[in-house]
Motif scaffolding. Structure first.
Motif, PDB file in Angstrom:
ATOM      1  N   ASP A   1      15.875  25.080  58.692  1.00 43.31           N
ATOM      2  CA  ASP A   1      16.822  26.090  58.228  1.00 43.31           C
ATOM      3  C   ASP A   1      16.116  26.952  57.185  1.00 43.31           C
ATOM      4  N   PHE A   2      16.589  28.159  57.039  1.00 45.14           N
ATOM      5  CA  PHE A   2      16.032  29.078  56.051  1.00 45.14           C
ATOM      6  C   PHE A   2      16.365  28.626  54.636  1.00 45.14           C
ATOM      7  N   LYS A   3      17.599  28.159  54.456  1.00 45.49           N
ATOM      8  CA  LYS A   3      18.073  27.792  53.115  1.00 45.49           C
ATOM      9  C   LYS A   3      17.267  26.619  52.556  1.00 45.49           C
ATOM     10  N   GLY A   4      16.772  26.796  51.368  1.00 45.80           N
ATOM     11  CA  GLY A   4      16.016  25.744  50.713  1.00 45.80           C
ATOM     12  C   GLY A   4      14.551  25.699  51.094  1.00 45.80           C
TER      13      GLY A   4
ATOM     14  N   GLU B   1      12.429  31.030  52.087  1.00 45.75           N
ATOM     15  CA  GLU B   1      13.537  31.613  51.340  1.00 45.75           C
ATOM     16  C   GLU B   1      13.068  32.072  49.970  1.00 45.75           C
ATOM     17  N   PHE B   2      12.192  31.271  49.335  1.00 46.66           N
ATOM     18  CA  PHE B   2      11.654  31.661  48.036  1.00 46.66           C
ATOM     19  C   PHE B   2      10.868  32.958  48.132  1.00 46.66           C
ATOM     20  N   VAL B   3      10.020  33.083  49.166  1.00 52.18           N
ATOM     21  CA  VAL B   3       9.217  34.305  49.356  1.00 52.18           C
ATOM     22  C   VAL B   3      10.126  35.521  49.500  1.00 52.18           C
ATOM     23  N   LEU B   4      11.134  35.402  50.365  1.00 41.57           N
ATOM     24  CA  LEU B   4      12.017  36.538  50.610  1.00 41.57           C
ATOM     25  C   LEU B   4      12.892  36.843  49.393  1.00 41.57           C
TER      26      LEU B   4
ATOM     27  N   PRO C   1      17.195  39.221  58.064  1.00 45.85           N
ATOM     28  CA  PRO C   1      16.663  38.886  59.389  1.00 45.85           C
ATOM     29  C   PRO C   1      16.150  37.453  59.508  1.00 45.85           C
ATOM     30  N   PHE C   2      15.923  36.790  58.365  1.00 46.71           N
ATOM     31  CA  PHE C   2      15.357  35.444  58.402  1.00 46.71           C
ATOM     32  C   PHE C   2      16.406  34.346  58.268  1.00 46.71           C
ATOM     33  N   TYR C   3      17.646  34.739  57.960  1.00 45.06           N
ATOM     34  CA  TYR C   3      18.707  33.733  57.908  1.00 45.06           C
ATOM     35  C   TYR C   3      18.823  33.066  59.278  1.00 45.06           C
TER      36      TYR C   3
END
Length: 414
Positions: A55-58, A62-65, A81-83
């Protein structure tokens, strides 16, 4: 494009354009390049070590974005777009292991590339894999890795490009992005003397036009609806600029309190290398800090990262760091933790104290970041201090403090 020079001059002359408020002399923008690069290296390592989540979350991505999104201005919505959209199974780099590995290899080859042609080849290879949902939104990451080779890319930039160049390029296609890139590079080379080698400047121009924050040519043909939208954008931008100035003043204030306390405790002090020209309450940081940053027993790149830590205390007349402080007002708390970790893992002897200084409203954020396994499992002890506590107790600490342990009185730990 006979009038492009005039359009560029209009863009640069606007004191509220992204050229002035984001691109030129923006310390946070410059800091972001190093932080995002480190974040991308973490993404690569996580994929290699099979610790990248489904998953994207965590995730480290996610930090980069999040770091890119904090640039605001032209990067609002960069993470969307990455979610992970489970019903659509896009972008398909979370559950599909081969796609995940391909994405990791793409990032690694791009970050290590020595020429722009190498990256173009990597883009073509990635495009051929037809990974669902993984389009040129990735270009905004590429921009922070190689800002003179690849422009950022989003809907607003695309709309501005199409209007400026009377084109009909589409979103979501690497082929279209590469064509846009060629046009922007060619145009930029012709106007480099008034723009920049950094493609963020010309991308910012497209963004201004694409969001109708900047009207080019005669605007008398705007409909009433378009004019209302234009005026709302102007008001919104003015509010954002005011908020950013307020946040910057808070940041300067907290740095000043820390410098003042360090001096009172008998230490040599210095702000971040790109903050020396700043001041607070009539006190210039350059007048109360070290003239020259002490040479540290580490490589040049790591030393440059350590020099970006907001405030450092040194034992008098030495290069021994006693205290390191990161002031995080609106930017990612984790980016500050990364800079402190560079110090810890490169030259720490275990005697230093590490602090994150945060607004009272961000206490939950800092607790969440300090609970990250990579931080909790290390021996690095980072505590945090609230803005209100530092402000209220600064003078008392200066008066009664005898050594750095006095900071424990206002610090919290998880």
């Amino acid at each position: 494009m006979n009038n492009l020079t005039q359009i560029i001059q209009q863009y640069k002359a606007d004191t509220e354009s992204v050229y002035t408020t984001w691109f030129v002399d923006n310390d946070q923008r410059l800091k972001a390049f190093r932080t995002i690069r480190r974040g991308v290296l973490q993404v690569i390592d996580d994929i290699k070590n099979k610790t990248f989540p489904n998953d994207f979350k965590g995730s480290s991505l996610e930090f980069v974005l999040s770091c890119i999104a904090e640039q605001k201005q032209i990067f609002v919505g960069v993470a969307h777009p990455f979610y992970w959209k489970p019903k659509l199974r896009i972008p398909d780099i979370y559950e599909n292991q081969s796609n995940k590995i391909a994405f990791g290899q793409f990032l690694e080859n791009c970050i290590n590339a020595k020429t722009e042609e190498q990256i173009v080849k990597e883009i073509v290879k990635l495009d051929e894999l037809k990974i669902k949902g993984l389009g040129p939104a990735v270009a905004s990451i590429l921009y922070f890795l190689h800002p003179t080779w690849f422009p950022p890319f989003n809907t607003a930039i695309l709309n501005g490009f199409n209007f400026l160049f009377k084109d009909k390029k589409k979103l979501g296609s690497w082929t279209e992005y590469l064509k846009i890139r060629e046009t922007l590079i060619e145009t930029n080379s012709k106007h480099k003397s008034v723009l920049s080698n950094d493609l963020g400047a010309i991308a910012g121009l497209c963004f201004e036009i694409g969001t109708q924050k900047m009207i080019i040519g005669n605007d008398e043909y705007l409909s009433e609806e378009e004019r209302n939208k234009f005026e709302k954008n102007i008001l919104k931008r003015q509010k954002e600029i005011q908020e950013e100035k307020l946040a910057e003043n808070l940041h300067n204030e907290m740095q000043y309190h820390l410098l003042k306390i360090g001096i009172s405790l008998g230490f040599d002090v210095t702000p971040a290398s790109n903050d020396k020209s700043k001041s607070f309450d009539g006190q210039s940081f350059s007048f109360i800090s070290l003239n020259k940053f002490p040479e540290l027993p580490t490589d040049k790149d790591t030393q440059n990262t350590i020099k970006l830590i907001d405030v450092l205390w040194f034992q008098k007349g030495t290069n021994k760091i006693i205290g390191a402080f990161e002031v995080e007002k609106s930017t990612s708390i984790y980016s500050g933790i990364l800079r402190l970790s560079d110090l810890y893992f490169s030259i720490s002897n275990g005697e230093e104290v590490f602090y994150i200084i945060i607004p009272d409203s961000r206490e939950k954020d800092v607790i969440q970041q300090l609970n990250r396994p990579v931080i909790k499992n290390s021996k690095m002890n980072i505590k945090y201090i609230l803005f209100s506590e530092l402000r209220a107790n600064c003078d008392a600490i200066c008066k009664f403090g005898t050594d750095h342990s006095i900071m424990e009185k206002i610090a919290k730990s998880i």
